[in-house]
Design a protein around this motif. Structure first.
Motif, PDB file in Angstrom:
ATOM      1  N   LEU A 239     -41.140 110.477  60.965  1.00 14.99           N
ATOM      2  CA  LEU A 239     -39.898 111.207  60.713  1.00 14.99           C
ATOM      3  C   LEU A 239     -39.135 111.450  62.000  1.00 14.99           C
ATOM      4  O   LEU A 239     -37.907 111.298  62.059  1.00 14.99           O
ATOM      5  CB  LEU A 239     -40.211 112.537  60.022  1.00 14.99           C
ATOM      6  N   ILE A 240     -39.851 111.801  63.067  1.00 17.77           N
ATOM      7  CA  ILE A 240     -39.207 112.007  64.365  1.00 17.77           C
ATOM      8  C   ILE A 240     -38.592 110.702  64.878  1.00 17.77           C
ATOM      9  O   ILE A 240     -37.476 110.686  65.406  1.00 17.77           O
ATOM     10  CB  ILE A 240     -40.225 112.558  65.379  1.00 17.77           C
ATOM     11  N   ALA A 241     -39.319 109.593  64.718  1.00 21.94           N
ATOM     12  CA  ALA A 241     -38.781 108.297  65.145  1.00 21.94           C
ATOM     13  C   ALA A 241     -37.507 107.955  64.389  1.00 21.94           C
ATOM     14  O   ALA A 241     -36.551 107.418  64.962  1.00 21.94           O
ATOM     15  CB  ALA A 241     -39.830 107.205  64.942  1.00 21.94           C
ATOM     16  N   GLY A 242     -37.479 108.277  63.093  1.00 20.92           N
ATOM     17  CA  GLY A 242     -36.275 108.025  62.309  1.00 20.92           C
ATOM     18  C   GLY A 242     -35.107 108.870  62.760  1.00 20.92           C
ATOM     19  O   GLY A 242     -33.976 108.390  62.870  1.00 20.92           O
ATOM     20  N   LEU A 243     -35.359 110.146  63.066  1.00 23.38           N
ATOM     21  CA  LEU A 243     -34.292 111.035  63.521  1.00 23.38           C
ATOM     22  C   LEU A 243     -33.775 110.610  64.897  1.00 23.38           C
ATOM     23  O   LEU A 243     -32.565 110.620  65.145  1.00 23.38           O
ATOM     24  CB  LEU A 243     -34.796 112.480  63.577  1.00 23.38           C
ATOM     25  N   LEU A 244     -34.698 110.228  65.786  1.00 21.00           N
ATOM     26  CA  LEU A 244     -34.286 109.827  67.137  1.00 21.00           C
ATOM     27  C   LEU A 244     -33.682 108.429  67.164  1.00 21.00           C
ATOM     28  O   LEU A 244     -33.169 107.998  68.196  1.00 21.00           O
ATOM     29  CB  LEU A 244     -35.481 109.897  68.090  1.00 21.00           C
ATOM     30  N   ASP A 245     -33.725 107.719  66.052  1.00 18.73           N
ATOM     31  CA  ASP A 245     -33.110 106.400  65.971  1.00 18.73           C
ATOM     32  C   ASP A 245     -31.591 106.480  66.168  1.00 18.73           C
ATOM     33  O   ASP A 245     -30.949 105.481  66.484  1.00 18.73           O
ATOM     34  CB  ASP A 245     -33.428 105.764  64.619  1.00 18.73           C
ATOM     35  N   VAL A 246     -31.039 107.687  66.002  1.00 17.87           N
ATOM     36  CA  VAL A 246     -29.601 107.875  66.213  1.00 17.87           C
ATOM     37  C   VAL A 246     -29.229 107.573  67.666  1.00 17.87           C
ATOM     38  O   VAL A 246     -28.110 107.141  67.960  1.00 17.87           O
ATOM     39  CB  VAL A 246     -29.192 109.316  65.848  1.00 17.87           C
ATOM     40  N   ILE A 247     -30.182 107.793  68.596  1.00 21.86           N
ATOM     41  CA  ILE A 247     -29.932 107.544  70.016  1.00 21.86           C
ATOM     42  C   ILE A 247     -30.319 106.110  70.327  1.00 21.86           C
ATOM     43  O   ILE A 247     -31.512 105.785  70.348  1.00 21.86           O
ATOM     44  CB  ILE A 247     -30.736 108.506  70.903  1.00 21.86           C
ATOM     45  N   PRO A 248     -29.362 105.209  70.572  1.00 23.74           N
ATOM     46  CA  PRO A 248     -29.705 103.806  70.821  1.00 23.74           C
ATOM     47  C   PRO A 248     -30.553 103.653  72.080  1.00 23.74           C
ATOM     48  O   PRO A 248     -30.340 104.336  73.081  1.00 23.74           O
ATOM     49  CB  PRO A 248     -28.331 103.129  71.000  1.00 23.74           C
ATOM     50  N   MET A 249     -31.514 102.777  72.045  1.00 23.80           N
ATOM     51  CA  MET A 249     -32.384 102.376  73.148  1.00 23.80           C
ATOM     52  C   MET A 249     -33.289 103.505  73.639  1.00 23.80           C
ATOM     53  O   MET A 249     -34.495 103.326  73.784  1.00 23.80           O
ATOM     54  CB  MET A 249     -31.551 101.822  74.323  1.00 23.80           C
ATOM     55  N   ILE A 250     -32.736 104.689  73.911  1.00 23.94           N
ATOM     56  CA  ILE A 250     -33.520 105.780  74.477  1.00 23.94           C
ATOM     57  C   ILE A 250     -34.334 106.483  73.402  1.00 23.94           C
ATOM     58  O   ILE A 250     -35.467 106.914  73.654  1.00 23.94           O
ATOM     59  CB  ILE A 250     -32.598 106.782  75.200  1.00 23.94           C
ATOM     60  N   GLY A 251     -33.794 106.619  72.203  1.00 21.81           N
ATOM     61  CA  GLY A 251     -34.466 107.326  71.123  1.00 21.81           C
ATOM     62  C   GLY A 251     -35.864 106.813  70.840  1.00 21.81           C
ATOM     63  O   GLY A 251     -36.814 107.608  70.772  1.00 21.81           O
ATOM     64  N   PRO A 252     -36.056 105.483  70.671  1.00 19.86           N
ATOM     65  CA  PRO A 252     -37.407 104.973  70.417  1.00 19.86           C
ATOM     66  C   PRO A 252     -38.389 105.278  71.543  1.00 19.86           C
ATOM     67  O   PRO A 252     -39.580 105.490  71.292  1.00 19.86           O
ATOM     68  CB  PRO A 252     -37.188 103.457  70.265  1.00 19.86           C
ATOM     69  N   ILE A 253     -37.908 105.308  72.794  1.00 24.62           N
ATOM     70  CA  ILE A 253     -38.789 105.615  73.926  1.00 24.62           C
ATOM     71  C   ILE A 253     -39.259 107.064  73.852  1.00 24.62           C
ATOM     72  O   ILE A 253     -40.444 107.368  74.046  1.00 24.62           O
ATOM     73  CB  ILE A 253     -38.054 105.348  75.258  1.00 24.62           C
ATOM     74  N   ILE A 254     -38.318 107.973  73.547  1.00 25.64           N
ATOM     75  CA  ILE A 254     -38.680 109.384  73.416  1.00 25.64           C
ATOM     76  C   ILE A 254     -39.674 109.571  72.274  1.00 25.64           C
ATOM     77  O   ILE A 254     -40.649 110.323  72.387  1.00 25.64           O
ATOM     78  CB  ILE A 254     -37.423 110.238  73.182  1.00 25.64           C
ATOM     79  N   ALA A 255     -39.455 108.878  71.159  1.00 25.98           N
ATOM     80  CA  ALA A 255     -40.343 109.005  70.000  1.00 25.98           C
ATOM     81  C   ALA A 255     -41.719 108.422  70.281  1.00 25.98           C
ATOM     82  O   ALA A 255     -42.713 108.871  69.696  1.00 25.98           O
ATOM     83  CB  ALA A 255     -39.710 108.316  68.795  1.00 25.98           C
ATOM     84  N   ALA A 256     -41.786 107.426  71.170  1.00 21.64           N
ATOM     85  CA  ALA A 256     -43.069 106.765  71.434  1.00 21.64           C
ATOM     86  C   ALA A 256     -44.012 107.638  72.256  1.00 21.64           C
ATOM     87  O   ALA A 256     -45.238 107.515  72.126  1.00 21.64           O
ATOM     88  CB  ALA A 256     -42.834 105.440  72.148  1.00 21.64           C
ATOM     89  N   VAL A 257     -43.476 108.514  73.098  1.00 18.72           N
ATOM     90  CA  VAL A 257     -44.322 109.296  74.015  1.00 18.72           C
ATOM     91  C   VAL A 257     -45.339 110.158  73.262  1.00 18.72           C
ATOM     92  O   VAL A 257     -46.551 110.059  73.520  1.00 18.72           O
ATOM     93  CB  VAL A 257     -43.455 110.147  74.962  1.00 18.72           C
ATOM     94  N   PRO A 258     -44.934 111.032  72.324  1.00 19.49           N
ATOM     95  CA  PRO A 258     -45.944 111.828  71.613  1.00 19.49           C
ATOM     96  C   PRO A 258     -46.879 110.973  70.763  1.00 19.49           C
ATOM     97  O   PRO A 258     -48.057 111.313  70.598  1.00 19.49           O
ATOM     98  CB  PRO A 258     -45.108 112.767  70.741  1.00 19.49           C
ATOM     99  N   ALA A 259     -46.378 109.865  70.229  1.00 21.08           N
ATOM    100  CA  ALA A 259     -47.234 108.995  69.413  1.00 21.08           C
ATOM    101  C   ALA A 259     -48.346 108.384  70.260  1.00 21.08           C
ATOM    102  O   ALA A 259     -49.513 108.325  69.830  1.00 21.08           O
ATOM    103  CB  ALA A 259     -46.387 107.892  68.768  1.00 21.08           C
TER     104      ALA A 259
END
Length: 354
Positions: A239-259
């Motif tokens: 769910l967090i990855a989906g929400l952060l998908d709004v931020i291009p390129m950077i969003g997936p990186i932010i979502a990957a850290v806690p995962a």
């Protein structure tokens, strides 16, 4: 003789007047450019409020249509639902992180030791250790500047509150702001301005639909992949990855850290597979899914959306990256409506036009 003398005397005065007019014009242009540069952050915040207002307005229309609820309560319900979605996702993730924190702390040192042993076995251990030491030094420097980052985060919270409140005001009565803006236009430009605003609103709504579809796909793919790998809190992380998908390129990186951190609680191998999963989803989403979905929703060429992220980030910084997609949609629609259709007189289909 007298008329000739007067004409000769008026020529220098006329020349000086032209020079003065040109000088004032140049100064005015420079002043406007300087003012625009100084107000860049403010203008981007206003644009962010407009984009969020379009989201609120579309949600309120949908709620009103589905429940026949008056616009005011429908808007309030839409705002509460959207905020609850964000807060719930991060609360779910935060609770899981809190439960797994001790395990993460215990898992990372032996995992790093395993990685170091692996690097030693392939002959790159010393280089990797030097790189790690340099990275540790950089992290220490960053931590020493933590106070500045706290202030920056506080400023970001203030900006978010400003954008949220502004979006609520705009969404509560968008017609009033639209009429006010049109009244500022010259009479002959009112029709074009009105159509441009209509096209921009429709284009932003199309972008919103496309972004929602892209975010949903990213959330599902992330949840499914993490669940197969056995990573804790796969649903919340998806769910967090989906929400952060709004931020291009950077969003997936932010979502990957806690995962990746939570994957370390399972094993270093799972953490490595998690990194690969996010890289795969990012490439699939960034280079294929989102551009194609947005093209169907807004009819903006995928390559334009792709390169617009880099351009917006270079000009406007992080806010530009965050708002790159809707900003591209607005600029694309304006170019088609104002320049191609109105000034050039060419009959083209405006992006997002239903």
């Amino acid at each position: 003789m007298t008329d000739s003398t007067n004409d000769e005397a008026s020529k220098p005065a006329l020349g000086m007047a032209r020079i003065a007019t040109a000088t004032v014009t140049v100064i005015a242009i420079i002043g406007v450019a300087w003012l625009f540069l100084e107000l860049t952050r403010f203008l981007m915040l206003v644009f962010a409020a407009l984009v969020l207002a379009v989201v609120f307005d579309a949600m309120a229309r949908g709620v009103s249509k589905a429940t026949r609820m008056p616009r005011g309560p429908a808007l309030a319900l839409s705002i509460v639902a959207l905020l609850a979605l964000f807060i719930g996702a991060f609360a779910l993730f935060g609770a899981q992180m809190a439960r797994e924190f001790d395990t993460i702390v215990e898992s990372i040192p032996p995992a790093l030791a395993q990685v170091d042993a692996l690097l030693q076995s392939v002959g790159v251990g010393q280089s990797a250790r030097e790189l790690f030491n340099q990275g540790s030094s950089d992290v220490s420097k960053l931590m020493s500047q933590a106070g500045g980052y706290v202030l920056a985060a506080s400023s970001g919270v203030a900006d978010f509150v400003l954008v949220l409140v502004g979006a609520i005001f705009i969404a509560s009565d968008p017609g009033a702001y639209r009429r006010g803006l049109i009244h500022l236009m010259p009479k002959r430009a009112e029709e074009t301005a009105d159509k441009s605003l209509e096209d921009m609103g429709r284009g932003l709504q199309g972008w919103m639909v496309g972004q929602a579809a892209s975010s949903a796909l990213v959330a599902i793919l992330t949840w499914a992949g993490l669940a197969l790998l056995g990573v804790p809190a796969a649903g919340g992380l998806g769910l967090i990855a989906g929400l952060l998908d709004v931020i291009p390129m950077i969003g997936p990186i932010i979502a990957a850290v806690p995962a990746v951190l939570l994957a370390f609680t399972v094993s270093p191998a799972v953490a490595l597979w998690t990194v690969g999963l996010f890289l795969l989803i990012q490439q699939l989403q960034g280079n294929f899914l989102q551009p194609m979905i947005q093209k169907q929703a807004v009819d903006v060429p995928p390559a334009v959306l792709l390169f617009a992220v880099v351009a917006a980030g270079t000009i406007f910084g992080f806010l530009g990256v965050l708002l790159a997609a809707p900003l591209t949609v607005v600029v694309y629609v304006l170019v088609q409506r104002v320049y191609v259709r109105t000034l050039l007189g060419k009959d083209v289909e405006v992006a997002g036009k239903g």
